[in-house]
Design an enzyme around this catalytic site. Structure first.
Site, PDB file in Angstrom:
ATOM      1  N   SER A 162       7.722  -1.414  -5.865  1.00 31.67           N
ATOM      2  CA  SER A 162       7.303  -2.772  -5.521  1.00 31.67           C
ATOM      3  C   SER A 162       6.368  -2.686  -4.323  1.00 31.67           C
ATOM      4  CB  SER A 162       8.520  -3.626  -5.170  1.00 31.67           C
ATOM      5  OG  SER A 162       8.993  -3.236  -3.891  1.00 31.67           O
ATOM      6  N   LYS A 163       5.886  -3.839  -3.905  1.00 32.07           N
ATOM      7  CA  LYS A 163       4.934  -3.868  -2.779  1.00 32.07           C
ATOM      8  C   LYS A 163       5.517  -3.228  -1.523  1.00 32.07           C
ATOM      9  CE  LYS A 163       1.580  -7.153  -4.162  1.00 32.07           C
ATOM     10  NZ  LYS A 163       2.121  -8.297  -4.943  1.00 32.07           N
ATOM     11  N   ARG A 164       6.864  -3.255  -1.415  1.00 35.55           N
ATOM     12  CA  ARG A 164       7.498  -2.638  -0.242  1.00 35.55           C
ATOM     13  C   ARG A 164       7.109  -1.168  -0.104  1.00 35.55           C
ATOM     14  NH1 ARG A 164      12.366  -1.379  -0.770  1.00 35.55           N
ATOM     15  NH2 ARG A 164      12.491  -1.985  -2.944  1.00 35.55           N
ATOM     16  N   GLY A 222       4.242   0.107  -0.689  1.00 34.63           N
ATOM     17  CA  GLY A 222       2.813   0.293  -0.404  1.00 34.63           C
ATOM     18  C   GLY A 222       2.005  -0.274  -1.551  1.00 34.63           C
TER      19      GLY A 222
END
Ligand code: GLU
Length: 503
Positions: free
Chosen positions: A267-269, A271
């Site tokens: 996920s965006k977490r 990067g």
């Protein structure tokens, strides 16, 4: 209810579906993204696998934009999907299909099921369903529609229709088990009793996802559906729809999810997850597709570095893996370094030139004038670079009149000021006397200097490297000197001498 408890992965009979070719006749496959965001790495990986299936077997790769969710679909996302696929080199065949334009066909297929009795109208209101859900989820049993509208008498049904009551169309799930030989997971089996009579058309007659997908896949004559294994729970419903429509279902291959290095779903977490972000970070498309291909597939052996052309020779379903793939950005950088060092300078030129110009390092006309030299410089820099941004950073000293010095490098290599000065001054003097600006003559002069100073050659080369490039890492010192050219190299040594001991 967790997805896993829904279905059973059965150890296969002696049948070795993975060894069989994917298809007997050329496959028709598709990539079916929803245009609700940018092309992310998971989608790009699915697109790549489908593309490879088509290209290895003389099949057809189609693109379908699943834009039925009008509120979330945007033209910008569609454009980003096209751009991302084009950047990766994944060309598609035939016209792009827009799911929203298939509405009439979706409705026709749903109505066909209504007419055959495979589906029925359900007049239950959302409030009634909430009530039913409350009543049924007292124990552990999760809610399943109790089919009360399927039991309406003909008169009741006609009366409700005549009264203009809104209804959805539900598929009547038959008894039994729905199973298929997944090309990745082998046999997957779902008891139908766990599947509720799902809605296929909403009360506004728009199709639900599974209806639209099946209707489109039939219309597009898709023979293999390859997608992320988060779709496994949709597959039995889709197979049931195919059967109700009298169409042989395609083959299915559910490729593994992509996780971050912490083992959690990417996920965006973690990067950047958009393909375009990697494009902007100086990753080559060839490295990106190579990296994506290894997220769930292996050609066998230790082989890792491959071009798209290599992959079209090596790809087969037998190499697809079940376990989640790990997206490691460090590995992507490494992979990019591998591709950079293998790619021809003339291919890198169109990527690097605009970056050099944009960074104000050099003008395009100067590069055109010195093209041969410039291509040799690219060849020199690409070996040590991990990204095209690295190449641009490393290219600066070969153009700039003045440079800045990396403090760590000067602290390490210019520790003794007097000794460094003597060394740089002598090196400058000897190099300036060379008749020919050639690596062998430079080497002779600098090794002789090291001998005279009674130090190892590296003790001369390293301070010199920092003086010439401002950094401790660079190509071989003679290559640096040669690429920089006599005038710039001597001026650069002068600048370093001045920097160390300003007059
Ligand atoms: N639009 C779906 C997705 O983006 C595609 C599902 C499919 O391939 O059937 O996940």
């Amino acid at each position: 209810m967790s997805q896993k408890s829904w279905f059973a992965i059965v150890t296969p009979e002696p049948s070795n579906s993975k060894k069989m070719p994917l298809e007997n006749s050329p496959p028709r496959v598709r990539f079916a993204p929803s245009p609700t965001g940018f092309l992310h790495v998971g989608g790009a990986r699915t697109a790549l696998f489908n593309w490879l299936v088509a290209r290895t077997q003389g099949g057809v790769f189609l693109l379908r934009i699943e834009d039925t969710d009008k509120a979330r679909s945007t033209d910008e996302s569609t454009a980003a999907i096209f751009a991302g696929l084009e950047w990766l080199g994944l060309d598609w065949d035939e016209e792009v299909v827009y799911q929203a334009s298939g509405l009439a066909q979706h409705q026709k297929d749903a109505d066909r099921m209504l007419a055959s009795g495979a589906a029925y109208r359900c007049f239950c209101t959302p409030e009634e369903l909430t009530e039913q859900r409350k009543a049924m989820t007292v124990g552990k049993e999760s809610f399943k529609y109790d089919r009360r509208c399927d039991r309406l008498s003909e008169e009741e049904r006609s009366a409700r229709l005549a009264a203009g009551l809104p209804f959805v169309t539900r598929f009547r799930v038959p008894e039994g088990t729905t199973e298929w030989d997944d090309l990745v997971h082998e046999r997957i089996s779902f008891p139908n009793k766990d599947i509720e009579d799902f809605v296929i058309l909403r009360s506004d007659a728009t199709p639900i996802y599974n209806m639209a997908v099946v209707s489109d896949d039939i219309a597009m004559k898709i023979t293999l559906v390859m997608r992320g294994d988060d779709h496994i729970s949709n597959t039995p419903k889709q197979i049931l729809l195919y059967r109700a429509l009298g169409v042989e279902p395609p083959k299915f291959a559910h490729v593994p999810m992509i996780h971050g290095t912490d083992g959690k779903k990417l996920s965006k977490r973690h990067g950047a997850t958009a393909v375009a972000d990697y494009q902007n970070e100086g990753i080559l498309p060839s490295a990106m597709v190579n990296f994506l291909a290894l997220l769930g597939w292996s050609p066998g052996g230790d082989r890792e570095v491959m071009t798209l052309a290599d992959m079209t020779k090596l790809f087969s379903a037998a190499g697809l893996q079940k376990k989640a793939a790990v997206f490691d950005p460090k590995k992507l950088e490494w992979m990019n370094g591998q591709h950079l060092s293998r790619i021809a300078a003339s291919e890198l030129e169109p990527l690097v030139t605009p970056m050099l110009v944009q960074a104000d390092i050099v003008s395009e006309s100067e590069l055109v004038e010195r093209r041969e030299w410039y291509l040799a410089l690219i060849d020199l820099l690409k070996i040590r670079a991990r990204t095209t941004h690295d190449m641009v950073r490393q290219a600066r000293p070969y153009f700039a009149a003045r440079i800045t010095y990396d403090p760590d490098s000067t602290a390490k290599s210019w520790k003794d000021v007097d000794q460094t000065l003597t060394l740089l001054q002598s090196a400058r003097e000897r190099l300036s006397k060379l008749h020919e600006w050639r690596p062998d003559s430079m080497e002779g002069a600098l090794r002789a200097l090291a001998d005279e100073l009674g130090v190892a050659a590296g003790k001369v080369f390293q301070p010199l490297r920092v003086a010439l490039t401002g950094m401790s890492v660079s190509p071989g010192i003679f290559e640096v000197l040669e690429a920089m050219g006599r005038d710039l190299a001597l001026a650069r040594l002068g600048q370093a001498i001045e920097h160390i001991r300003p007059e």
